[in-house]
Design a protein around this motif. Sequence first.
Motif, PDB file in Angstrom:
ATOM      1  N   LEU A 146      -9.669  17.350   7.707  1.00 13.42           N
ATOM      2  CA  LEU A 146      -9.543  17.971   9.200  1.00 13.42           C
ATOM      3  C   LEU A 146     -10.943  16.731   9.473  1.00 13.42           C
ATOM      4  O   LEU A 146     -10.806  15.589  10.278  1.00 13.42           O
ATOM      5  N   MET A 147     -12.099  17.027   9.112  1.00 16.64           N
ATOM      6  CA  MET A 147     -13.484  16.019   9.369  1.00 16.64           C
ATOM      7  C   MET A 147     -13.584  14.884   9.155  1.00 16.64           C
ATOM      8  O   MET A 147     -13.689  14.074   9.769  1.00 16.64           O
ATOM      9  N   SER A 148     -12.699  14.517   7.648  1.00 15.14           N
ATOM     10  CA  SER A 148     -12.830  12.873   7.067  1.00 15.14           C
ATOM     11  C   SER A 148     -11.876  12.624   8.207  1.00 15.14           C
ATOM     12  O   SER A 148     -12.974  11.433   9.091  1.00 15.14           O
ATOM     13  N   GLY A 149     -11.085  12.973   8.552  1.00 13.46           N
ATOM     14  CA  GLY A 149      -9.805  12.079   8.879  1.00 13.46           C
ATOM     15  C   GLY A 149     -10.713  12.034  10.476  1.00 13.46           C
ATOM     16  O   GLY A 149     -10.253  10.547  11.276  1.00 13.46           O
ATOM     17  N   ILE A 150     -11.399  12.990  11.624  1.00 14.35           N
ATOM     18  CA  ILE A 150     -11.436  12.463  12.545  1.00 14.35           C
ATOM     19  C   ILE A 150     -13.079  11.680  12.907  1.00 14.35           C
ATOM     20  O   ILE A 150     -13.134  10.851  13.387  1.00 14.35           O
ATOM     21  N   ILE A 151     -13.328  12.094  11.630  1.00 18.54           N
ATOM     22  CA  ILE A 151     -14.711  10.975  11.707  1.00 18.54           C
ATOM     23  C   ILE A 151     -14.566   9.377  11.416  1.00 18.54           C
ATOM     24  O   ILE A 151     -15.405   9.017  12.276  1.00 18.54           O
ATOM     25  N   ILE A 152     -13.210   9.174  10.701  1.00 15.77           N
ATOM     26  CA  ILE A 152     -12.989   7.807  10.378  1.00 15.77           C
ATOM     27  C   ILE A 152     -12.051   8.029  10.986  1.00 15.77           C
ATOM     28  O   ILE A 152     -12.446   5.918  11.635  1.00 15.77           O
ATOM     29  N   GLY A 153     -11.895   8.218  12.253  1.00 21.01           N
ATOM     30  CA  GLY A 153     -11.070   7.735  13.238  1.00 21.01           C
ATOM     31  C   GLY A 153     -11.708   7.005  14.720  1.00 21.01           C
ATOM     32  O   GLY A 153     -12.261   6.308  15.366  1.00 21.01           O
ATOM     33  N   GLU A 154     -13.423   8.077  14.206  1.00 21.67           N
ATOM     34  CA  GLU A 154     -14.406   8.004  15.444  1.00 21.67           C
ATOM     35  C   GLU A 154     -15.198   6.528  15.048  1.00 21.67           C
ATOM     36  O   GLU A 154     -15.499   5.672  15.606  1.00 21.67           O
ATOM     37  N   TRP A 155     -15.251   6.640  13.390  1.00 22.31           N
ATOM     38  CA  TRP A 155     -15.804   5.097  12.943  1.00 22.31           C
ATOM     39  C   TRP A 155     -15.201   4.102  13.082  1.00 22.31           C
ATOM     40  O   TRP A 155     -16.204   2.532  13.584  1.00 22.31           O
ATOM     41  N   ILE A 156     -13.467   3.567  12.717  1.00 21.01           N
ATOM     42  CA  ILE A 156     -13.148   2.925  13.357  1.00 21.01           C
ATOM     43  C   ILE A 156     -13.531   2.300  15.050  1.00 21.01           C
ATOM     44  O   ILE A 156     -13.005   0.894  14.840  1.00 21.01           O
ATOM     45  N   GLY A 157     -13.003   2.882  15.624  1.00 23.36           N
ATOM     46  CA  GLY A 157     -13.227   2.644  16.776  1.00 23.36           C
ATOM     47  C   GLY A 157     -12.110   2.036  17.535  1.00 23.36           C
ATOM     48  O   GLY A 157     -11.327   1.582  18.571  1.00 23.36           O
ATOM     49  N   VAL A 158     -11.049   3.189  17.385  1.00 22.77           N
ATOM     50  CA  VAL A 158      -9.108   3.485  17.667  1.00 22.77           C
ATOM     51  C   VAL A 158      -9.820   3.654  18.900  1.00 22.77           C
ATOM     52  O   VAL A 158     -10.514   4.207  20.116  1.00 22.77           O
ATOM     53  N   PRO A 159      -8.317   3.012  20.056  1.00 28.00           N
ATOM     54  CA  PRO A 159      -8.769   3.021  21.309  1.00 28.00           C
ATOM     55  C   PRO A 159      -8.362   4.163  21.654  1.00 28.00           C
ATOM     56  O   PRO A 159      -7.993   5.320  20.879  1.00 28.00           O
ATOM     57  N   GLU A 160      -8.769   4.805  22.595  1.00 28.86           N
ATOM     58  CA  GLU A 160      -9.097   6.421  23.484  1.00 28.86           C
ATOM     59  C   GLU A 160      -7.755   7.147  23.574  1.00 28.86           C
ATOM     60  O   GLU A 160      -7.198   8.082  23.003  1.00 28.86           O
ATOM     61  N   PRO A 161      -6.777   6.794  23.858  1.00 29.23           N
ATOM     62  CA  PRO A 161      -4.972   6.899  23.869  1.00 29.23           C
ATOM     63  C   PRO A 161      -4.323   7.322  22.561  1.00 29.23           C
ATOM     64  O   PRO A 161      -3.721   8.202  22.641  1.00 29.23           O
ATOM     65  N   LEU A 162      -5.281   6.274  22.004  1.00 32.20           N
ATOM     66  CA  LEU A 162      -4.063   6.925  20.406  1.00 32.20           C
ATOM     67  C   LEU A 162      -5.209   7.463  19.758  1.00 32.20           C
ATOM     68  O   LEU A 162      -4.579   8.017  18.670  1.00 32.20           O
ATOM     69  N   LYS A 163      -6.871   7.669  19.584  1.00 29.55           N
ATOM     70  CA  LYS A 163      -7.474   8.520  19.034  1.00 29.55           C
ATOM     71  C   LYS A 163      -6.879   9.199  19.306  1.00 29.55           C
ATOM     72  O   LYS A 163      -7.349  10.846  18.531  1.00 29.55           O
ATOM     73  N   LYS A 164      -6.670  10.366  20.356  1.00 32.69           N
ATOM     74  CA  LYS A 164      -6.350  11.458  21.131  1.00 32.69           C
ATOM     75  C   LYS A 164      -4.704  11.397  20.227  1.00 32.69           C
ATOM     76  O   LYS A 164      -4.736  12.786  19.462  1.00 32.69           O
ATOM     77  N   ALA A 165      -3.882  11.056  19.930  1.00 33.11           N
ATOM     78  CA  ALA A 165      -2.288  11.253  19.935  1.00 33.11           C
ATOM     79  C   ALA A 165      -3.234  11.470  17.886  1.00 33.11           C
ATOM     80  O   ALA A 165      -2.812  12.093  17.572  1.00 33.11           O
ATOM     81  N   ALA A 166      -3.880  10.399  17.633  1.00 37.01           N
ATOM     82  CA  ALA A 166      -3.927  10.805  16.365  1.00 37.01           C
ATOM     83  C   ALA A 166      -4.317  12.069  15.563  1.00 37.01           C
ATOM     84  O   ALA A 166      -4.005  12.611  14.309  1.00 37.01           O
ATOM     85  N   ASN A 167      -5.744  12.330  16.691  1.00 38.79           N
ATOM     86  CA  ASN A 167      -6.413  13.478  16.305  1.00 38.79           C
ATOM     87  C   ASN A 167      -5.467  14.953  16.308  1.00 38.79           C
ATOM     88  O   ASN A 167      -5.635  15.250  15.337  1.00 38.79           O
ATOM     89  N   ALA A 168      -4.833  14.474  17.463  1.00 36.94           N
ATOM     90  CA  ALA A 168      -4.043  16.191  17.795  1.00 36.94           C
ATOM     91  C   ALA A 168      -3.101  15.838  16.124  1.00 36.94           C
ATOM     92  O   ALA A 168      -2.449  16.983  15.809  1.00 36.94           O
TER      93      ALA A 168
END
Length: 134
Positions: free
Chosen positions: A79-101
């Motif tokens: 779980l944390m690895s996926g969220i950290i990778i999403g943070e580091w890649i710099g995914v746009p905010e609306p897509l990041k929220k959907a992907a994290n959820a």
Amino acid sequence: MSVWLSFIFIALGTVSLVLAVTNIIQEDKNSVDNWLFLFLGVSSFVWNFGVSLFTMQTTEEGAAFWRSFYLIGAFGIILMSGIIIGEWIGVPEPLKKAANAYYIFSTLLDAICYYINFSIISLLNFKIKFSQTL
């Protein structure tokens, strides 16, 4: 299993926990990345500690308990690895929220399915074996 293998797992988990705690103490405490790294270190410690005690068990019940314990850490690492990778890649905010959820939901669903499969079914099989021996 070998006691040395268990010792190595505990040592590696302790190192990851110390690095994560040191990072949160020395760096910016308001950074989301630092807190995610802390939870990743704690999950790594739980996984390593659980695996080390799992390898030393001699009974099925003890091994089943520690297997469930170390999988809490394993799911935390995923779980944390996926969220950290999403943070580091710099995914746009609306897509990041959907992907994290989605990522959190799928990991929790996987954990629930695992515990239903192994905990409840293993407990039922143990009760059936125990009742047949009486």
